[in-house]
Design a protein around this motif. Structure first.
Motif, PDB file in Angstrom:
ATOM      1  N   LEU A  34      24.384   8.894   1.888  1.00  0.00           N
ATOM      2  CA  LEU A  34      24.806   7.497   1.816  1.00  0.00           C
ATOM      3  C   LEU A  34      25.795   7.366   0.665  1.00  0.00           C
ATOM      4  N   LYS A  35      27.017   6.966   1.001  1.00  0.00           N
ATOM      5  CA  LYS A  35      28.033   6.833  -0.044  1.00  0.00           C
ATOM      6  C   LYS A  35      27.656   5.715  -1.007  1.00  0.00           C
ATOM      7  N   LEU A  36      28.239   5.741  -2.179  1.00  0.00           N
ATOM      8  CA  LEU A  36      27.940   4.724  -3.174  1.00  0.00           C
ATOM      9  C   LEU A  36      28.821   3.487  -2.962  1.00  0.00           C
ATOM     10  N   THR A  37      29.096   3.186  -1.706  1.00  0.00           N
ATOM     11  CA  THR A  37      29.917   2.011  -1.387  1.00  0.00           C
ATOM     12  C   THR A  37      28.997   0.801  -1.231  1.00  0.00           C
ATOM     13  N   PRO A  38      29.278  -0.307  -1.930  1.00  0.00           N
ATOM     14  CA  PRO A  38      28.419  -1.493  -1.719  1.00  0.00           C
ATOM     15  C   PRO A  38      28.507  -1.951  -0.262  1.00  0.00           C
ATOM     16  N   PHE A  39      27.363  -2.338   0.296  1.00  0.00           N
ATOM     17  CA  PHE A  39      27.337  -2.777   1.699  1.00  0.00           C
ATOM     18  C   PHE A  39      28.020  -4.130   1.853  1.00  0.00           C
TER      19      PHE A  39
ATOM     20  N   GLN B  57      22.735  -4.416 -10.915  1.00  0.00           N
ATOM     21  CA  GLN B  57      23.017  -5.844 -10.860  1.00  0.00           C
ATOM     22  C   GLN B  57      24.224  -6.160  -9.966  1.00  0.00           C
ATOM     23  N   GLU B  58      25.102  -5.188  -9.791  1.00  0.00           N
ATOM     24  CA  GLU B  58      26.291  -5.446  -8.969  1.00  0.00           C
ATOM     25  C   GLU B  58      26.063  -5.145  -7.487  1.00  0.00           C
TER      26      GLU B  58
ATOM     27  N   ILE C  36       9.208  -8.709 -10.584  1.00  0.00           N
ATOM     28  CA  ILE C  36      10.645  -8.873 -10.361  1.00  0.00           C
ATOM     29  C   ILE C  36      10.936 -10.363 -10.229  1.00  0.00           C
ATOM     30  N   GLU C  37      12.039 -10.780 -10.814  1.00  0.00           N
ATOM     31  CA  GLU C  37      12.416 -12.197 -10.730  1.00  0.00           C
ATOM     32  C   GLU C  37      13.930 -12.297 -10.569  1.00  0.00           C
ATOM     33  N   PHE C  38      14.387 -13.483 -10.183  1.00  0.00           N
ATOM     34  CA  PHE C  38      15.840 -13.691 -10.116  1.00  0.00           C
ATOM     35  C   PHE C  38      16.397 -13.796 -11.521  1.00  0.00           C
ATOM     36  N   SER C  39      17.550 -13.223 -11.692  1.00  0.00           N
ATOM     37  CA  SER C  39      18.210 -13.308 -12.979  1.00  0.00           C
ATOM     38  C   SER C  39      18.821 -14.703 -13.137  1.00  0.00           C
TER      39      SER C  39
ATOM     40  N   LYS D 299      29.785 -10.656  -7.804  1.00  0.00           N
ATOM     41  CA  LYS D 299      29.949 -11.147  -6.428  1.00  0.00           C
ATOM     42  C   LYS D 299      29.555 -12.613  -6.312  1.00  0.00           C
ATOM     43  N   GLY D 300      28.808 -13.121  -7.322  1.00  0.00           N
ATOM     44  CA  GLY D 300      28.392 -14.517  -7.278  1.00  0.00           C
ATOM     45  C   GLY D 300      26.947 -14.715  -6.853  1.00  0.00           C
ATOM     46  N   TYR D 301      26.178 -13.632  -6.862  1.00  0.00           N
ATOM     47  CA  TYR D 301      24.757 -13.754  -6.539  1.00  0.00           C
ATOM     48  C   TYR D 301      23.951 -13.783  -7.836  1.00  0.00           C
ATOM     49  N   TYR D 302      22.761 -14.390  -7.758  1.00  0.00           N
ATOM     50  CA  TYR D 302      21.788 -14.243  -8.855  1.00  0.00           C
ATOM     51  C   TYR D 302      20.958 -13.013  -8.525  1.00  0.00           C
ATOM     52  N   PRO D 303      21.234 -11.897  -9.143  1.00  0.00           N
ATOM     53  CA  PRO D 303      20.529 -10.673  -8.752  1.00  0.00           C
ATOM     54  C   PRO D 303      19.086 -10.658  -9.238  1.00  0.00           C
TER      55      PRO D 303
END
Lengths: 245, 181, 381, 92
Positions: free
Chosen positions: A11-16, D9-10, D27-30, D36-40
């Motif tokens: 699995l490549k390290l490409t974000p889905f 986180q990304e 685990i909790e939301f950050s 990307k604009g998500y709360y990871p």
């Protein structure tokens, strides 16, 4: 501490690009793990569908070839027939495998092609924006069944896996899910077995995986995995549909 | 020299084999040849026909709208081609099945009782080679030696045992011409 | 003496569809996928029979033309010299896959034995698929290399050429014929067989990523700039093909005042017509495109400067005539004579068309006959 | 502490499935958006209120459920080496 869970090599390290909570990427990981564990990365060729997983070739670090919508079984057949030493798998959504590609799929199964099909069933056309799929359940609201799927108008949800089980050339067909860690582990076992059937040169194998589509179901990811277990599984019960010893 | 021949009859009379054998013989003589079978549903049932062109030069059209020679093994075949034969050409008629007279006087007619002669040989199926032997004796499109040799190619493989009887049938047709014309 | 006998032995009287199959095998083709349709069934039957004796070869009768063209795609992806064949309605079904094969830049040989149409039509020889073959046929901006044999020997030679061109340019190649070419037997001398193992390696195939980075073969480019780039790159490839591949036969053209343009089966009938017209004293020649795409526009344009009129004869209602007009660019009159629907014209009929056209162009020289009724004779200035 | 997780986180899109499946509720939301604009999702080693240390077992359920393969799991070595395959206790 020792790392006990990490990204598989295949699995490549490409974000889905998939939506949050989508089941596709879980299944990508499972297939990649199986490829790694079987040591077949360097002789595997994958054939993704048209649909959300059309870009699957950006994620799998194995040779990947595109197929027209519905034709993955035929493309995989061509690859496998001229290079039987390769491991060929198709990765197809419900619209791809159970509507436009039904003929290719049934005949590949019936010929006992030594290919492995990963069939992702999320009961909806995802990439085109949530239209009715062949596996949309009765009453389910989609953009083309705004009042819910009415079987007498729209037809019934299609049990493709059961149909494929009837085909004499199919060896192993199982329906699983990715709605919980328990089911995900079962799914991985099923995928592993499906690849083994091909490696043992026994015939056609397929794993149907019930998979959440929170975006088009208009649910949160958590709601979507519950819907898989509470609703989808009543129409598409997970089970081993065929396992020729 | 460019000669076009049409072979016509009903299924089972070996019409296509006649044309094929002639074409093979022509090829063996290093001539230019085309063999064009009629294609369609009728091949499997009622009438069958094929066109053979044998030429010293490259053959342009393999189609014969006015062939020099027509071989008709039954009456419908005669009716179909009687107006197409080139003026001065020859029509070969299987006189066992055709009693009608040709309504043209610019075309020579050669009558061969192919069924009777085949029956005399003890093999009803070789009527086609009897007719072909007669036709080649009259026209000289190819040598009789080449034609006889062509049978070995035509009946290659499983049908080898039939080579001799077919070659004899060719000779029988030629002999018939010698005796009756 | 023994040499000539040896040569004679090499010469075989075979029907066109078998010639094509044998030539494909000798070109190193070891994979065939198809679906039955008349009038081309003798080709898959030949492949099946021959491949049954060849353990490394793959013959598969698919469930549809759709499936078979996609199997061709897969086999090509995996590196095989691969072929499929069909007839008009079946080729329509294959168009989806052909477009993908062109977009993915895969070599493949596709045979179309055309029949009368549109729709189910009939199985008689016709040329109604010219547009479909030469203008792309499926969706998107692409071209097939289209070869149009007219003789048995040419079927053998062009089939070899088709596989070589497909590999060289990574482009699908179509061999365009009809039931008459497929059924007709002519003597053929085959080129020596190629051992597929000796063919040059294809460095782009998918054979598992052993010892190299994994590869993708695709036609999807969501980035419009990359898609545009691909389209222009294809155009540059097509320009190279045009420069290198164009081929035609010219017959009695040197002193011709009139030229008839025809391809395939129609060209042989036209040649017979030209011979008859020449015997009547009409200076007419034949121009026969052997490649329909790329089209031999330049040599035809040069001829147009020399002649009074060009007659285009097709077994259709007029398709190639458009390419002739584009090539001629008004240098001379272009007229059209067509027999669609599976009607096979005769050389006599064509010689009448030639003589009436000649009469119109040179009313004092020769008194000609008239074109036979039922067909359309159009003149474009 | 027997185990711990690291959440990229990304890669995380904040779907919350890991939060749902974590048996230790660790685990909790950050609070902070990622690029990307998500709360990871983020791993908490201590309870926010009590500041009591929480006990991640390295069970990997979160990573198994994570659709974005954003979670890596670490565990203290005990006997012989454990592999990712054997990480999940719920595995049948």
């Amino acid at each position: 501490m020792k790392k006990v869970f990490a990204r598989p090599e295949s699995l490549k390290l490409t974000p889905f690009h998939y939506c949050p909570g989508c089941g596709h990427s879980i299944i990508h990981r499972l297939v990649s793990e199986v490829i790694d564990e079987l040591g077949i990365r360097e002789r595997t060729v994958g054939v993704p569908p048209a649909g959300c997983a059309v870009l699957a070739y950006n994620y799998f670090d194995v040779d990947m070839a595109e197929a027209p919508h519905g034709r993955a079984a035929a493309v995989a057949t061509g690859i496998k027939r001229v290079r039987p030493d390769l491991v060929a798998f198709s990765y197809q959504g419900d619209g791809d495998i159970a509507a436009i590609g039904t003929a290719e799929t049934i005949h590949a199964a019936n010929r006992g092609e030594r290919i492995t099909a990963i069939f992702v069933n999320n009961a909806v056309y995802g990439m085109t924006g949530g239209q009715m799929a062949p596996t949309t359940i009765s009453g389910q609201v989609t953009t083309t069944t705004p009042l819910g799927r009415a079987p007498l108008r729209d037809g019934y949800p299609l049990d493709l896996s059961e149909m494929l089980g009837i085909a004499a050339g199919s060896v192993y067909i199982e329906r699983t899910s990715v709605s919980s860690p328990k089911w995900i582990n079962k799914t991985k076992k099923a995928i592993r077995k499906a690849f083994m059937v091909q490696l043992e040169d026994r015939g056609f194998s397929l794993v149907e995986i019930l998979s959440p589509c929170p975006t088009n179901w208009k649910m949160t990811p958590v709601q979507s995995i519950r819907w898989v277990e509470e609703t989808m599984m009543t129409i598409f019960p997970p089970k081993v549909i065929k396992d020729v010893a | 020299m460019l000669l076009k021949s049409v072979f016509s009859g009903f299924g089972g009379q070996g019409v296509l084999m006649m044309g094929y054998a002639l074409a093979v013989a022509g090829m063996e003589e290093d001539k230019h040849v085309t063999y064009l079978p009629a294609y369609g549903a009728e091949v499997r049932g009622g009438t069958a026909n094929c066109t053979v062109v044998v030429s010293d030069e490259e053959i342009a059209s393999p189609i014969a709208s006015s062939p020099e020679f027509v071989v008709a093994m039954n009456y419908p075949s005669m009716a179909k081609y009687q107006n197409m034969v080139k003026s001065g050409g020859i029509m070969f008629l299987n006189s066992d099945l055709i009693t009608e007279t040709l309504p043209r006087d610019d075309v020579k007619v050669v009558l061969v009782p192919a069924n009777t002669l085949a029956h005399e040989m003890g093999n009803d199926r070789v009527l086609n080679m009897i007719m072909l032997g007669a036709m080649v004796r009259v026209t000289g499109i190819v040598s009789e030696e080449s034609l006889s040799q062509a049978i070995e190619t035509v009946l290659e493989g499983k049908k080898r045992s039939l080579v001799e009887i077919n070659q004899k049938a060719l000779a029988k047709g030629a002999e018939y011409i010698a005796a009756h014309n | 003496m023994s040499e000539t006998k040896e040569k004679k032995k090499d010469k075989k009287l075979m029907r066109g569809s078998h010639v094509l199959g044998e030539a494909a095998i000798r070109a190193g083709c070891r994979a065939y996928f198809g679906y039955p349709i008349t009038p081309q069934n003798e080709l898959p039957e030949y492949m099946a029979e021959q491949f049954a004796q060849m353990p490394d070869a793959v013959f598969l009768q698919a469930e549809s033309e759709l499936a078979s063209i996609n199997m061709v795609m897969g086999a090509s992806i995996a590196g095989a010299r691969v072929m499929t064949s069909s007839s008009s309605p079946g080729i329509s079904l294959k168009q989806e896959g052909i477009s993908y094969i062109a977009g993915m830049e895969l070599p493949a040989v596709i045979v179309n034995m055309m029949r009368g149409g549109p729709g189910l039509g009939n199985i008689a020889p016709a040329q109604g698929d010219y547009f479909q073959a030469t203008k792309g046929g499926g969706h998107g901006d692409y071209r097939l290399i289209v070869l149009a044999p007219a003789y048995g020997q040419e079927i053998a030679d062009m089939t070899r050429q088709a596989f070589d061109l497909a590999d060289k340019y990574r482009n699908p190649v179509m061999i365009l014929g009809d039931g008459m070419l497929g059924q007709m037997m002519e003597p053929v001398v085959f080129p020596d067989p190629i051992d597929p193992a000796q063919l040059p390696a294809k460095p782009w195939t998918l054979t598992g990523c052993k010892g190299r980075p994994s590869r993708i073969i695709r036609s999807l480019w969501l980035d419009v700039n990359r898609e545009e780039e691909l389209n222009w790159r294809l155009v540059r490839k097509y320009e190279a093909i045009t420069a290198e591949v164009v081929d035609q036969e010219m017959y009695l053209a040197e002193d011709a005042e009139l030229i008839i343009v025809a391809y395939g089966t129609a060209a042989r009938i036209a040649k017979g017509g030209v011979q008859r017209a020449r015997a009547m004293g009409i200076k007419v020649g034949l121009f026969r495109p052997k490649t329909l795409w790329p089209y031999p526009s330049e040599p035809l344009a040069r001829l147009a400067d020399q002649v009074d009129e060009i007659i285009v004869f097709e077994m259709s209602t007029g398709q190639m005539v458009e390419d002739v007009r584009l090539a001629v660019e008004g240098r001379c009159r272009v007229s059209f004579y067509g027999r669609p629907g599976g009607v096979v014209a005769t050389p006599e009929e064509i010689s009448r068309v030639i003589s009436s056209t000649h009469h119109r162009a040179h009313p004092k020289k020769v008194a000609g006959g008239r074109a036979s009724g039922g067909s359309r004779l159009t003149v474009v200035g | 502490m027997k185990g711990k997780i690291e959440i990229d986180q990304e890669l995380c899109k904040g779907c919350g499935l890991c939060i749902q499946v974590c048996p230790k509720k660790q685990i909790e939301f950050s609070d902070a958006l990622n690029k990307k604009g998500y709360y990871p999702a983020s791993f908490k080693e201590r309870d926010r209120k009590t500041t009591e240390k929480l006990e991640c077992t390295g069970c990997a359920l979160c990573a198994i459920q994570c659709p974005d393969v954003a979670i890596e799991v670490y565990r203290e070595e005990k006997e012989q080496s454990t592999t990712a395959k054997k990480a999940a206790p719920t595995d049948e």
